[in-house]
Scaffold this motif. Sequence first.
Motif, short mmCIF file in Angstrom:
data_model
loop_
_atom_site.label_atom_id
_atom_site.label_comp_id
_atom_site.label_asym_id
_atom_site.label_seq_id
_atom_site.Cartn_x
_atom_site.Cartn_y
_atom_site.Cartn_z
N HIS A 138 0.85 -1.19 0.00
CA HIS A 138 0.00 0.00 0.00
C HIS A 138 0.89 1.24 0.00
O HIS A 138 2.03 1.20 0.46
CB HIS A 138 -0.90 0.05 1.24
CG HIS A 138 -1.93 -1.03 1.28
ND1 HIS A 138 -1.64 -2.33 1.65
CD2 HIS A 138 -3.26 -1.01 0.97
CE1 HIS A 138 -2.75 -3.06 1.58
NE2 HIS A 138 -3.74 -2.29 1.18
N LEU A 140 -0.33 5.03 0.94
CA LEU A 140 -1.41 5.99 1.20
C LEU A 140 -1.05 7.39 0.74
O LEU A 140 -1.94 8.22 0.51
CB LEU A 140 -1.75 5.99 2.69
CG LEU A 140 -2.22 4.64 3.25
CD1 LEU A 140 -2.57 4.77 4.73
CD2 LEU A 140 -3.39 4.08 2.47
N CYS A 145 -5.86 4.10 -2.02
CA CYS A 145 -5.86 3.29 -0.80
C CYS A 145 -5.96 1.79 -1.07
O CYS A 145 -5.79 0.99 -0.16
CB CYS A 145 -7.01 3.73 0.11
SG CYS A 145 -6.87 5.45 0.65
#
Length: 283
Positions: A138, A140, A145
């Motif tokens: 991931h 962010l 997301c």
Amino acid sequence: DIVLQRTTASPKNAAAEQPKSAVGETAELPRRTLFGTVTGDDDQPVADAEIRWGSFQWDDKVKKTKTDAHGNFELVGAPGSDGALFVLADQYAPEFAPVRKDVQQVDVQLERGRTVRGRVTNRAGKPIDGVRVVPQTHCLETGFCNPIWLSERDVATDENGEFEITAVPNFGVTFDFLADRYTEKRDTPLAADQGAHEIVLTTGGAAHGRVIDAEGQPVRNFNVRVKIPRDRDPSEKVGGYYAGYDWYGARFTRDDGEFVLSDVPAGALLRLIVSAPEGIGKS
């Protein structure tokens, strides 16, 4: 069995009677040029490392670039907002470098990463070849997301069902296992440098049903969409099916009203939305 009820069609001009929303012009994003140096964990410059804005090329105005022989790069047209650079180089783990909206120089240090090994079999213990193993992570900072596949590091199992992935990030990485005719196994944590992991895949599932009308007669033409159940326990398995089943579904023409949805995860919970040209959809 899924029972459909007849409904009265809405007037064709109903949409035209609704007031239209005003559409404004899209403001142009402020742009900047980012520059910096990429080094390895030995503090030596890394040549030919690929530099991208974010994880994917969402913005076609930001063209990816590469470092020169001295590890220097220049990325033209990056948005003037918070985000991240994605840096990819041979023999090093992929790296996301946060970039704030008020900076231009971004220096990145890469790590060698780790190695993950394993073996994929079916429930009978037989090896499965050609299984795609994809690391995912991931970031962010990019505003995206969802899980990000590190497809540049994916591999396929050999005839013995074995795989090895090198230069994987040290933290925040799980693995997806994808194979035809088998239920995919996603978001699987695997420890590095601890021998071969044993991964077991089950055969693919299917959903079978029959669509009838209020009089109990089979519906000949209908559409089936697959959604995640509204109310479910966190421990219950959901998702993992073909995205088209969710968006536009599968159309059927059957005199007996029966349908089969293949390649859905075995043991997963599904919510089906069924509709027909002359019926109300049932969920």
